[in-house]
Design a protein around this motif. Structure first.
Motif, PDB file in Angstrom:
ATOM      1  N   VAL A   1       0.840  -1.200   0.000  1.00 26.74           N
ATOM      2  CA  VAL A   1       0.000   0.000   0.000  1.00 26.74           C
ATOM      3  C   VAL A   1       0.875   1.250   0.000  1.00 26.74           C
ATOM      4  O   VAL A   1       0.630   2.203  -0.747  1.00 26.74           O
TER       5      VAL A   1
ATOM      6  N   THR B   1       0.751   4.125  -2.880  1.00 21.76           N
ATOM      7  CA  THR B   1      -0.045   5.311  -2.554  1.00 21.76           C
ATOM      8  C   THR B   1       0.766   6.471  -2.002  1.00 21.76           C
ATOM      9  O   THR B   1       0.344   7.620  -2.086  1.00 21.76           O
TER      10      THR B   1
ATOM     11  N   LEU C   1      -1.351   9.031   2.031  1.00 19.68           N
ATOM     12  CA  LEU C   1      -2.483   8.108   1.953  1.00 19.68           C
ATOM     13  C   LEU C   1      -2.299   6.925   2.901  1.00 19.68           C
ATOM     14  O   LEU C   1      -3.281   6.379   3.416  1.00 19.68           O
ATOM     15  N   PHE C   2      -1.048   6.527   3.131  1.00 19.84           N
ATOM     16  CA  PHE C   2      -0.786   5.456   4.091  1.00 19.84           C
ATOM     17  C   PHE C   2      -1.233   5.879   5.485  1.00 19.84           C
ATOM     18  O   PHE C   2      -1.919   5.130   6.183  1.00 19.84           O
TER      19      PHE C   2
ATOM     20  N   LEU D   1      -5.020   5.942   5.627  1.00 22.74           N
ATOM     21  CA  LEU D   1      -5.599   4.596   5.636  1.00 22.74           C
ATOM     22  C   LEU D   1      -5.545   3.994   7.037  1.00 22.74           C
ATOM     23  O   LEU D   1      -6.552   3.485   7.545  1.00 22.74           O
TER      24      LEU D   1
ATOM     25  N   GLY E   1      -7.827   6.000   9.351  1.00 19.91           N
ATOM     26  CA  GLY E   1      -9.232   5.783   9.006  1.00 19.91           C
ATOM     27  C   GLY E   1      -9.742   4.435   9.484  1.00 19.91           C
ATOM     28  O   GLY E   1     -10.861   4.323   9.993  1.00 19.91           O
ATOM     29  N   LEU E   2      -8.917   3.387   9.339  1.00 19.38           N
ATOM     30  CA  LEU E   2      -9.320   2.050   9.786  1.00 19.38           C
ATOM     31  C   LEU E   2      -9.444   1.987  11.305  1.00 19.38           C
ATOM     32  O   LEU E   2     -10.369   1.372  11.841  1.00 19.38           O
TER      33      LEU E   2
ATOM     34  N   THR F   1      -8.686  -4.011  11.585  1.00 20.59           N
ATOM     35  CA  THR F   1      -8.807  -2.751  12.330  1.00 20.59           C
ATOM     36  C   THR F   1      -8.216  -2.835  13.742  1.00 20.59           C
ATOM     37  O   THR F   1      -8.386  -1.908  14.525  1.00 20.59           O
TER      38      THR F   1
ATOM     39  N   SER G   1       1.803  -1.528  11.146  1.00 20.54           N
ATOM     40  CA  SER G   1       2.152  -0.171  10.710  1.00 20.54           C
ATOM     41  C   SER G   1       3.459   0.286  11.361  1.00 20.54           C
ATOM     42  O   SER G   1       4.255   1.002  10.742  1.00 20.54           O
TER      43      SER G   1
END
Length: 232
Positions: free
Chosen positions: A14, A18, A22-23, A26, A29-30, A47, A55
């Motif tokens: 990802v 991206t 954006l990483f 993401l 957001g999750l 999640t 991460s």
């Protein structure tokens, strides 16, 4: 361990496609959607703990991700997700919970309510490390009219210990010499601990239900001194 490795690889893919911004979005957001939007009911693995640990591993393996930005954003996303869940429970009540999911979800809600009654303030912190409780405890706390400032403090501690703590664990597990090879073991210990706590709570709940059922049966049995004699 295989799932964590797969997620780590996916997150690296990802990032490569991206870019860093954006990483970040993401991951945040999750984490937010896991509790605020009930996404954790359907995809708890994506999640939950493994996402944070993965991460952190990715941040350690590339110079494109700033670990400080990542952990601050993750902590805020975790905090806001629970705040939204709490406010939904407070404003919409038990009916909001009843409209979500089928039989398994309803069973999880009942279990969460029992968990919340047992642990009170600490339930919000402990729930962070338990997939089913992480989603429902904030809403149940709102339904139960938990004091807002008490929830605020417990939510803050939970967001720091879970969102920030697990992400940093993944990061340092991959960067400290001699620890990198044990990164997946550390993740496994953390996730296993979550499962053990959940299993222990389930056993306590099961024993309590048996006790309550036995007490109910005892109350329904006619007292020998008051049982009418046949034909009397």
């Amino acid at each position: 361990m295989v799932q964590i490795s797969a997620l780590d690889s996916t997150l690296n893919d990802v990032l490569s496609h991206t870019g860093a911004v954006l990483f970040y979005l993401l991951i945040w957001g999750l984490v937010f959607a896991g509790t605020a939007l009930f996404l954790g009911v359907f995809i708890p693995f994506i999640t939950g703990d493994s996402l944070l640990f993965g991460s952190g591993l990715v941040a350690a393996s590339t110079g494109n991700i700033n670990i400080v930005i990542l952990v601050i954003g993750t902590g805020i996303a975790a905090f806001l997700g629970d705040q939204v869940g709490f406010l939904l429970g407070r404003h919409y009540g038990r009916g909001y919970l009843e409209r979500h999911g089928g039989r398994r979800t309803q069973a999880a809600i009942i279990k969460t309510e029992s968990f919340y009654r047992k642990f009170g303030w600490w339930s919000v912190v402990i729930a962070r490390f338990m997939p089913w409780a992480r989603v429902f405890v904030p809403v149940v706390a709102g339904v139960g009219r938990m004091n807002y400032y008490k929830f605020l403090s417990s939510n803050l501690l939970g967001a720091l210990s879970w969102g920030v703590g697990l992400t940093l664990t993944g990061y340092y597990a991959a960067t400290i010499p001699g620890v990198k090879s044990a990164a997946y073991i550390i993740a496994g210990v953390l996730i296993t601990a979550s499962i053990v706590v959940g299993f222990r709570t389930w056993r306590i709940d099961r024993a309590q239900r048996r006790t309550d059922a036995a007490a109910g049966d005892h109350e329904r049995l006619p007292h020998p001194l008051t049982t009418p004699t046949p034909g009397a």
